[in-house]
Design a protein around this motif. Sequence first.
Motif, PDB file in Angstrom:
ATOM      1  N   MET A  35     -17.645  19.168   8.489  1.00 22.33           N
ATOM      2  CA  MET A  35     -18.251  17.864   8.249  1.00 22.33           C
ATOM      3  C   MET A  35     -19.182  17.569   9.415  1.00 22.33           C
ATOM      4  O   MET A  35     -18.973  18.033  10.530  1.00 22.33           O
ATOM      5  N   ARG A  36     -20.188  16.769   9.141  1.00 19.55           N
ATOM      6  CA  ARG A  36     -21.248  16.531  10.107  1.00 19.55           C
ATOM      7  C   ARG A  36     -20.901  15.413  11.086  1.00 19.55           C
ATOM      8  O   ARG A  36     -20.304  14.400  10.724  1.00 19.55           O
ATOM      9  N   VAL A  37     -21.293  15.623  12.345  1.00 24.73           N
ATOM     10  CA  VAL A  37     -21.355  14.554  13.338  1.00 24.73           C
ATOM     11  C   VAL A  37     -22.814  14.138  13.411  1.00 24.73           C
ATOM     12  O   VAL A  37     -23.698  14.980  13.593  1.00 24.73           O
ATOM     13  N   SER A  38     -23.085  12.853  13.281  1.00 16.64           N
ATOM     14  CA  SER A  38     -24.469  12.396  13.106  1.00 16.64           C
ATOM     15  C   SER A  38     -25.185  12.093  14.416  1.00 16.64           C
ATOM     16  O   SER A  38     -26.250  11.478  14.401  1.00 16.64           O
ATOM     17  N   ALA A  39     -24.612  12.485  15.540  1.00 15.77           N
ATOM     18  CA  ALA A  39     -25.242  12.162  16.817  1.00 15.77           C
ATOM     19  C   ALA A  39     -25.056  13.297  17.813  1.00 15.77           C
ATOM     20  O   ALA A  39     -24.026  13.968  17.825  1.00 15.77           O
ATOM     21  N   LYS A  40     -26.062  13.495  18.631  1.00 16.11           N
ATOM     22  CA  LYS A  40     -26.012  14.440  19.744  1.00 16.11           C
ATOM     23  C   LYS A  40     -25.713  15.860  19.271  1.00 16.11           C
ATOM     24  O   LYS A  40     -25.785  16.176  18.093  1.00 16.11           O
ATOM     25  N   GLU A  41     -25.375  16.731  20.237  1.00 13.09           N
ATOM     26  CA  GLU A  41     -25.125  18.129  19.926  1.00 13.09           C
ATOM     27  C   GLU A  41     -24.034  18.680  20.826  1.00 13.09           C
ATOM     28  O   GLU A  41     -23.665  18.071  21.836  1.00 13.09           O
ATOM     29  N   PHE A  42     -23.564  19.858  20.480  1.00 18.26           N
ATOM     30  CA  PHE A  42     -22.510  20.529  21.237  1.00 18.26           C
ATOM     31  C   PHE A  42     -22.878  20.684  22.708  1.00 18.26           C
ATOM     32  O   PHE A  42     -22.043  20.473  23.597  1.00 18.26           O
ATOM     33  N   GLN A  43     -24.127  21.032  22.982  1.00 17.00           N
ATOM     34  CA  GLN A  43     -24.534  21.286  24.365  1.00 17.00           C
ATOM     35  C   GLN A  43     -24.356  20.054  25.253  1.00 17.00           C
ATOM     36  O   GLN A  43     -24.196  20.177  26.465  1.00 17.00           O
ATOM     37  N   ASP A  44     -24.378  18.864  24.651  1.00 17.53           N
ATOM     38  CA  ASP A  44     -24.263  17.634  25.429  1.00 17.53           C
ATOM     39  C   ASP A  44     -22.849  17.405  25.959  1.00 17.53           C
ATOM     40  O   ASP A  44     -22.657  16.605  26.881  1.00 17.53           O
ATOM     41  N   ASP A  71     -25.342  26.541  16.246  1.00 20.56           N
ATOM     42  CA  ASP A  71     -26.293  26.447  15.144  1.00 20.56           C
ATOM     43  C   ASP A  71     -26.500  24.966  14.833  1.00 20.56           C
ATOM     44  O   ASP A  71     -25.598  24.299  14.315  1.00 20.56           O
ATOM     45  N   GLU A  72     -27.676  24.449  15.158  1.00 21.71           N
ATOM     46  CA  GLU A  72     -27.934  23.021  14.998  1.00 21.71           C
ATOM     47  C   GLU A  72     -27.913  22.582  13.541  1.00 21.71           C
ATOM     48  O   GLU A  72     -27.612  21.420  13.243  1.00 21.71           O
ATOM     49  N   ILE A  73     -28.231  23.483  12.623  1.00 16.85           N
ATOM     50  CA  ILE A  73     -28.297  23.107  11.211  1.00 16.85           C
ATOM     51  C   ILE A  73     -26.898  22.946  10.624  1.00 16.85           C
ATOM     52  O   ILE A  73     -26.577  21.936   9.990  1.00 16.85           O
ATOM     53  N   THR A  74     -26.050  23.933  10.833  1.00 15.84           N
ATOM     54  CA  THR A  74     -24.692  23.887  10.271  1.00 15.84           C
ATOM     55  C   THR A  74     -23.685  23.241  11.213  1.00 15.84           C
ATOM     56  O   THR A  74     -22.555  22.971  10.814  1.00 15.84           O
ATOM     57  N   GLN A  75     -24.081  23.030  12.475  1.00 20.77           N
ATOM     58  CA  GLN A  75     -23.207  22.511  13.528  1.00 20.77           C
ATOM     59  C   GLN A  75     -22.014  23.439  13.772  1.00 20.77           C
ATOM     60  O   GLN A  75     -20.922  23.001  14.119  1.00 20.77           O
ATOM     61  N   LEU A  76     -22.240  24.724  13.620  1.00 19.61           N
ATOM     62  CA  LEU A  76     -21.208  25.729  13.862  1.00 19.61           C
ATOM     63  C   LEU A  76     -21.337  26.257  15.284  1.00 19.61           C
ATOM     64  O   LEU A  76     -22.412  26.680  15.710  1.00 19.61           O
ATOM     65  N   VAL A  77     -20.221  26.215  16.017  1.00 21.10           N
ATOM     66  CA  VAL A  77     -20.156  26.747  17.376  1.00 21.10           C
ATOM     67  C   VAL A  77     -19.465  28.106  17.320  1.00 21.10           C
ATOM     68  O   VAL A  77     -18.375  28.234  16.755  1.00 21.10           O
ATOM     69  N   THR A  78     -20.085  29.110  17.904  1.00 16.11           N
ATOM     70  CA  THR A  78     -19.453  30.420  18.060  1.00 16.11           C
ATOM     71  C   THR A  78     -19.214  30.638  19.549  1.00 16.11           C
ATOM     72  O   THR A  78     -20.143  30.517  20.353  1.00 16.11           O
ATOM     73  N   TYR A  79     -17.966  30.917  19.901  1.00 18.22           N
ATOM     74  CA  TYR A  79     -17.656  31.116  21.316  1.00 18.22           C
ATOM     75  C   TYR A  79     -16.946  32.449  21.505  1.00 18.22           C
ATOM     76  O   TYR A  79     -16.270  32.956  20.614  1.00 18.22           O
ATOM     77  N   TYR A  80     -17.130  33.001  22.699  1.00 19.57           N
ATOM     78  CA  TYR A  80     -16.627  34.341  23.006  1.00 19.57           C
ATOM     79  C   TYR A  80     -15.638  34.221  24.169  1.00 19.57           C
ATOM     80  O   TYR A  80     -16.042  34.115  25.321  1.00 19.57           O
ATOM     81  N   PHE A 135     -18.704  21.636  15.177  1.00 22.01           N
ATOM     82  CA  PHE A 135     -18.901  20.628  16.216  1.00 22.01           C
ATOM     83  C   PHE A 135     -17.908  19.475  16.077  1.00 22.01           C
ATOM     84  O   PHE A 135     -17.371  18.979  17.066  1.00 22.01           O
ATOM     85  N   LEU A 136     -17.652  19.047  14.844  1.00 23.16           N
ATOM     86  CA  LEU A 136     -16.694  17.960  14.640  1.00 23.16           C
ATOM     87  C   LEU A 136     -15.321  18.334  15.184  1.00 23.16           C
ATOM     88  O   LEU A 136     -14.668  17.523  15.858  1.00 23.16           O
ATOM     89  N   GLU A 137     -14.868  19.545  14.907  1.00 26.00           N
ATOM     90  CA  GLU A 137     -13.569  19.983  15.405  1.00 26.00           C
ATOM     91  C   GLU A 137     -13.586  20.093  16.924  1.00 26.00           C
ATOM     92  O   GLU A 137     -12.594  19.777  17.595  1.00 26.00           O
ATOM     93  N   PHE A 138     -14.710  20.533  17.485  1.00 29.65           N
ATOM     94  CA  PHE A 138     -14.824  20.573  18.943  1.00 29.65           C
ATOM     95  C   PHE A 138     -14.693  19.173  19.532  1.00 29.65           C
ATOM     96  O   PHE A 138     -13.982  18.966  20.527  1.00 29.65           O
ATOM     97  N   VAL A 139     -15.360  18.193  18.931  1.00 28.55           N
ATOM     98  CA  VAL A 139     -15.274  16.821  19.445  1.00 28.55           C
ATOM     99  C   VAL A 139     -13.845  16.298  19.306  1.00 28.55           C
ATOM    100  O   VAL A 139     -13.337  15.587  20.182  1.00 28.55           O
ATOM    101  N   ARG A 140     -13.181  16.648  18.207  1.00 28.64           N
ATOM    102  CA  ARG A 140     -11.773  16.242  18.054  1.00 28.64           C
ATOM    103  C   ARG A 140     -10.923  16.833  19.174  1.00 28.64           C
ATOM    104  O   ARG A 140     -10.070  16.157  19.748  1.00 28.64           O
ATOM    105  N   ARG A 141     -11.161  18.092  19.512  1.00 28.89           N
ATOM    106  CA  ARG A 141     -10.405  18.708  20.608  1.00 28.89           C
ATOM    107  C   ARG A 141     -10.762  18.077  21.949  1.00 28.89           C
ATOM    108  O   ARG A 141      -9.900  17.942  22.825  1.00 28.89           O
ATOM    109  N   LEU A 142     -12.023  17.720  22.115  1.00 26.57           N
ATOM    110  CA  LEU A 142     -12.420  17.006  23.327  1.00 26.57           C
ATOM    111  C   LEU A 142     -11.634  15.710  23.454  1.00 26.57           C
ATOM    112  O   LEU A 142     -11.123  15.374  24.534  1.00 26.57           O
ATOM    113  N   LEU A 143     -11.511  14.978  22.358  1.00 28.11           N
ATOM    114  CA  LEU A 143     -10.772  13.720  22.367  1.00 28.11           C
ATOM    115  C   LEU A 143      -9.298  13.955  22.690  1.00 28.11           C
ATOM    116  O   LEU A 143      -8.703  13.228  23.502  1.00 28.11           O
TER     117      LEU A 143
END
Length: 426
Positions: free
Chosen positions: A258-267, A360-369, A385-393
């Motif tokens: 699902m989309r987060v409508s603001a900012k990006e992962f890099q922020d 990926d800014e279009i799909t908001q998919l983060v790939t990490y190694y 990105f949404l799941e990343f923000v949830r984990r950040l929280l």
Amino acid sequence: MNVNFTLRCDTCGENTNVRFGMSNRAVQPVRFACQTCGSPIDIVIGGPKAGTIPTITGATRTKDRMPFDAETNFVDLHLDFPVSFEPYQMGMTPFMRASQRISFKDMSLHSMRLRHLDAEMDKARYFQTLLKLYAKEKFVPFKLNIERTFGIKVKSDLPQDINAALYLLIAHMMIAYEYPHQSFEAAQSYYDIICEAAETHQAKLDAFVGDLLAGGFLKNLQLDVLEIYPKMLDAELAIRPALFLDFDEDYSANPIPMRVSAKEFQDYKDLYKDISEIISRQLVLVAGLNNVLKRGDADTFKPKLNANGKNLAPADLHAFADVAFGQKQDWIDDSWYDVLEGSMSNRLRNAIAHYKTEYDEITQLVTYYPKKEGMEQAQGEEIYFLEFVRRLLITYREMHRLHHLIKSLFYYNYLARQKGEASPAA
């Protein structure tokens, strides 16, 4: 209320139909990536005298195509909820989809937290200033400004009263980010554990707290935590939809894109790393108390012998502090403290801190190694990105819960250790 319009990307010229779900936030900045070329497009609605007329960067408003068709790119946007990546469906607005995922009671609680954020965000600058005044021990302006801006009166110049005002301030400003009752339950458990340690091993507990204070570890840890709070408030735009997930049981069982409508992962990736590193140091407090309770000495860990009979356990808390984050919990045997599920992802933290992430800014998919792979990076893991923000929280909440342990140890020192009494305050 929703505002529908069509934008033409300034980079590639492709059109996108936009359904902008209105929040109650005074200024509503959102961002999405053009689905054709990936260029960022920023939209701001609100502000002085702006009404619902959007300010657009990266695209140009063109003739609206009503009703929206299936051939044109489409994006749903809303600050307050995660939004679907699905094609346009009339009537299925972000709010309607969200209201179908959680109960009316939970939606009311979510709205209440957002209203608190909306009401208090104008005070974020004053909040940060007060935290800096506290850190620099400028207690005269601290006392004046905390009462003038937040109505919190400091009872005296005693450190326990100054700290009481500080923690009332933090509770007020950060309450929207809390999971219900989590901080209260944590503070109560710390009180119980410190009381137990004081009753059974008071001299060793006093020595443990004395060492934490003498070397500045406890104070420095507190100050590092204080620096995180303004950064988390700065992340409010991305946090808002993650707060909704506290009530979305379907998402918890099966996270979906699902989309987060603001900012990006890099922020926000560095903020996640910084909080994780603070938690790694906070675990020193958990380990020290655990050792006092289990073995009567903060520096004594449960032995673990290798095949040659060598004890692999940390020699003391100083050695434990240097243990890698992902291995620290292995040395806290039968711990009295239960960490929040999802709050300590060492693999994600390692990827952000040491290796590589792709977004990926279009799909908001983060790939990490998360692993060292020499010149290759073939074993990537994915997270939206949404799941990343949830984990950040969640990671923030873990840090905040452990901040209550820092507070409790300070109060034990103020009210019990310095007076030779064993009655710590939560």
